[in-house]
Structures are given as structure tokens and as C-alpha cells.
Design an enzyme around this catalytic site. Structure first.
Site, PDB file in Angstrom:
ATOM      1  N   VAL A 139      -5.519   0.073   5.542  1.00 41.61           N
ATOM      2  CA  VAL A 139      -4.092   0.457   6.128  1.00 41.61           C
ATOM      3  C   VAL A 139      -3.524   1.602   5.365  1.00 41.61           C
ATOM      4  O   VAL A 139      -3.959   1.862   4.264  1.00 41.61           O
ATOM      5  CB  VAL A 139      -3.161  -0.859   5.940  1.00 41.61           C
ATOM      6  CG1 VAL A 139      -3.395  -1.921   6.785  1.00 41.61           C
ATOM      7  CG2 VAL A 139      -2.927  -1.071   4.342  1.00 41.61           C
ATOM      8  N   CYS A 199       0.897  -1.373   0.125  1.00 46.27           N
ATOM      9  CA  CYS A 199      -0.118  -0.174  -0.020  1.00 46.27           C
ATOM     10  C   CYS A 199       0.875   1.406  -0.019  1.00 46.27           C
ATOM     11  O   CYS A 199       1.593   1.393   0.818  1.00 46.27           O
ATOM     12  CB  CYS A 199      -0.851  -0.124   1.212  1.00 46.27           C
ATOM     13  SG  CYS A 199      -1.810   1.367   1.380  1.00 46.27           S
ATOM     14  N   TYR A 215      -5.263   5.745  -9.256  1.00 48.71           N
ATOM     15  CA  TYR A 215      -6.645   4.976  -8.844  1.00 48.71           C
ATOM     16  C   TYR A 215      -7.698   5.559  -9.903  1.00 48.71           C
ATOM     17  O   TYR A 215      -8.491   4.954  -9.973  1.00 48.71           O
ATOM     18  CB  TYR A 215      -6.693   5.048  -7.498  1.00 48.71           C
ATOM     19  CG  TYR A 215      -5.694   4.056  -6.728  1.00 48.71           C
ATOM     20  CD1 TYR A 215      -5.978   3.029  -6.349  1.00 48.71           C
ATOM     21  CD2 TYR A 215      -4.518   4.727  -6.277  1.00 48.71           C
ATOM     22  CE1 TYR A 215      -5.214   2.185  -5.340  1.00 48.71           C
ATOM     23  CE2 TYR A 215      -3.513   3.979  -5.252  1.00 48.71           C
ATOM     24  CZ  TYR A 215      -4.052   2.655  -5.122  1.00 48.71           C
ATOM     25  OH  TYR A 215      -3.049   1.985  -4.305  1.00 48.71           O
TER      26      TYR A 215
END
Length: 296
Positions: free
Chosen positions: A109, A45, A172
């Protein structure tokens, strides 16, 4: 990593649910103390990666503990390879639901857990690194860099906002877009900013000159993942990172620093994106390439 939702073909990131603050004086109810907090991360991540970089740069390894989840996430969310030795959790969801049994959404996270109260404090990823930088100063190693100098904060915040919207989150927005217009909007903004950053780095080592700042920490995780994942998996394929002479040299300059390079796990990164995101890569096959020499 946060939930993906689509509105009008456009990717919308899940809001951060827990936003309590840790403060040096404890006025928030959560005092900055050694051994009290545990940071949960995935090496895959980018938002979690930046917290690992800052923790290492500031010498907080013995002050803030770390728990690492498996890179492959399924419908149950992030799983620990073995039960977390501090919380005894098998899945990160257990800690979310212990804090808020009504929580709905993905269990993201990075997040910070408090051993004293036995509860999650925050999953507000934009503020976790600045908290480490400003509230844990009493525990920074001697000679630790000032990553968020007060005089530069307005400029750093302004650049961070642009980089977040168009680069960090922009990849994204391109990758999860479900309409051509939404995809091209994100794609164009992404490469416009990368072009501007390439020009900015023509005459400086880091984004704000000769010294590392929070801005470098926030940009690097996206650059580290760009050619390995975002270029192909998210269709961000106008140019590769290696096609930008200044950005590529800058990224390798950061990678050469242990706080950056030793927290960059390309195996976890590639397996997470290509195996977990089956809506984009239904086969789950992980590509062997690209062959990039980060030590060049």
C-alpha cells in the site's frame, strides 16, 4: 509498505510493480473520473498516509473511494478486517494477482484500483499524490490548496528527493540494516537532514514558506511516527522529534489541520510496526509510551 531486502547489510526497497498513470484527458487509458477509482491504504504506512492527507486536503473524498487494511500483516500480506465491499477481496494480494498472476514480492500500500477495468492501476506511491494534485483538478474542492505549484516543482522535487533518501526511507535504512557500517551511514544522513530541516524551519511556517506543499505532505508521516516508532524500534535515537523546537512546532502545526491529524492513527502505527516486524521485535510486545501531547 514495501518489501525489505538487504544487500551488503543495506536495506533495499522493493521496486513499484504497477506504474500506469491516471490522466485528466484519459490519454493514458485511465481517465480521472469521480467514482471510478479506489485507494487502498493502511493507516500505519507512511506512504499511504500521505495519500490520505492529500485526498482530504483537496476534497476528493467523494471522488476517490478508500479501503483500509488491518494494521497487522502476516505472511499472506495485508488483510481487510472484513471483505472489501467494492472488490470483495479478503486480502490485498487477490487484487495484485488478478492483475499479474506471476507477481512475486510483497503486496504494498498505497495502491489504486480501477472499478471500470477491475484491475490495479498503480502502486507507484511517489506519483499517487501528485496525480491527485495535477490530474484531478476538475474535482478539487473550491479553495483547495495548490500543493504542487508549477513554478516551485523543481525545488519541491529536489527537497523531496533528499527527504525521501535520508528521512522517509532513511529510517528504514537504519532500522533494517544488518551491518554496523550500513546502519551508521543511514543514521548519520538521517540526522544531518533533520538538523538542516530544523534550521530551515526557523523562519517559516512550512517548508516553502506560508503555504502548504507536497513537500510538507511527504515529510509529515515520518515525523508523526518518529518518537512513537523510529526512535526506538529503528534505533534512530540520537534525538527525538520533541528535541527539535522548530520541527516539533511544525509537526504540531500540521497535526492541528484535520487532513493531517485526523488521518494519524497512533494505535495502528504502533501495532503494525511492533507486532508485524518480528525480525526487529521478536516478542511482538507493543510499548505503552511515549507520552507525547500532539495538541500541546
Amino acid at each position: 509498505m514495501s518489501v525489505q531486502e538487504v544487500e551488503g547489510g543495506r536495506f533495499v526497497r522493493q521496486p513499484n510493480r504497477f506504474t500506469d498513470r491516471i490522466t485528466a484527458d484519459g490519454s493514458s487509458g485511465y481517465a480521472a473520473e469521480p467514482g471510478r477509482y479506489r485507494l487502498f491504504v493502511s493507516y500505519a504506512c507512511p506512504w499511504a498516509h500521505r495519500t490520505l492527507i492529500v485526498r482530504r486536503l483537496l476534497g476528493l473524498e467523494d471522488v476517490i473511494g478508500v479501503g483500509v487494511v488491518d494494521p497487522i500483516r502476516d505472511e499472506r500480506g495485508w488483510r481487510f478486517p472484513e471483505r472489501d465491499p467494492v472488490t470483495n477481496a479478503e486480502f490485498l494480494s487477490e487484487l495484485y494477482l488478478a492483475r499479474d498472476p506471476s507477481f512475486e514480492g510483497r503486496y504494498t500500500v498505497p495502491c489504486v484500483w480501477d472499478a471500470r477495468t477491475g484491475r490495479l492501476v498503480t502502486n507507484d506511491f511517489p506519483n499517487i499524490t501528485t496525480t491527485f494534485e495535477t490530474e484531478f483538478t476538475a474535482f478539487h474542492r473550491p479553495g483547495a490548496p495548490d500543493l504542487y505549484p508549477e513554478a516551485l516543482r523543481p525545488e519541491i522535487d529536489e527537497l523531496n528527493d533528499l527527504v525521501y533518501r535520508t528521512v522517509n526511507n532513511g529510517v528504514y535504512r537504519a532500522g533494517f540494516a544488518t551491518s554496523q557500517d550500513a546502519y551508521e551511514e543511514a543514521f548519520d544522513a538521517l540526522f544531518a537532514t533533520l538538523d538542516a530541516l530544523e534550521e530551515r524551519l526557523a523562519d517559516r511556517r512550512f517548508l516553502f514558506g506560508d503555504d502548504l506543499t507536497e513537500a510538507d505532505v511527504r515529510l509529515y508521516p515520518t515525523l508523526a511516527r518518529f518518537d512513537a516508532v523510529y526512535h526506538s524500534h529503528f534505533k534512530c535515537n540520537l534525538r527525538r522529534l520533541t528535541d527539535y523546537p522548530n520541527l516539533w512546532a511544525y509537526a504540531r502545526r500540521l497535526y492541528a489541520l484535520p487532513a493531517f491529524g485526523e488521518t494519524t492513527n497512533f494505535d495502528h502505527i504502533k501495532r503494525h510496526y511492533y507486532v508485524t516486524q518480528r525480525n526487529i521485535n521478536p516478542s511482538g510486545v507493543v510499548p505503552k509510551g511515549p507520552a507525547i501531547d500532539w495538541d500541546e
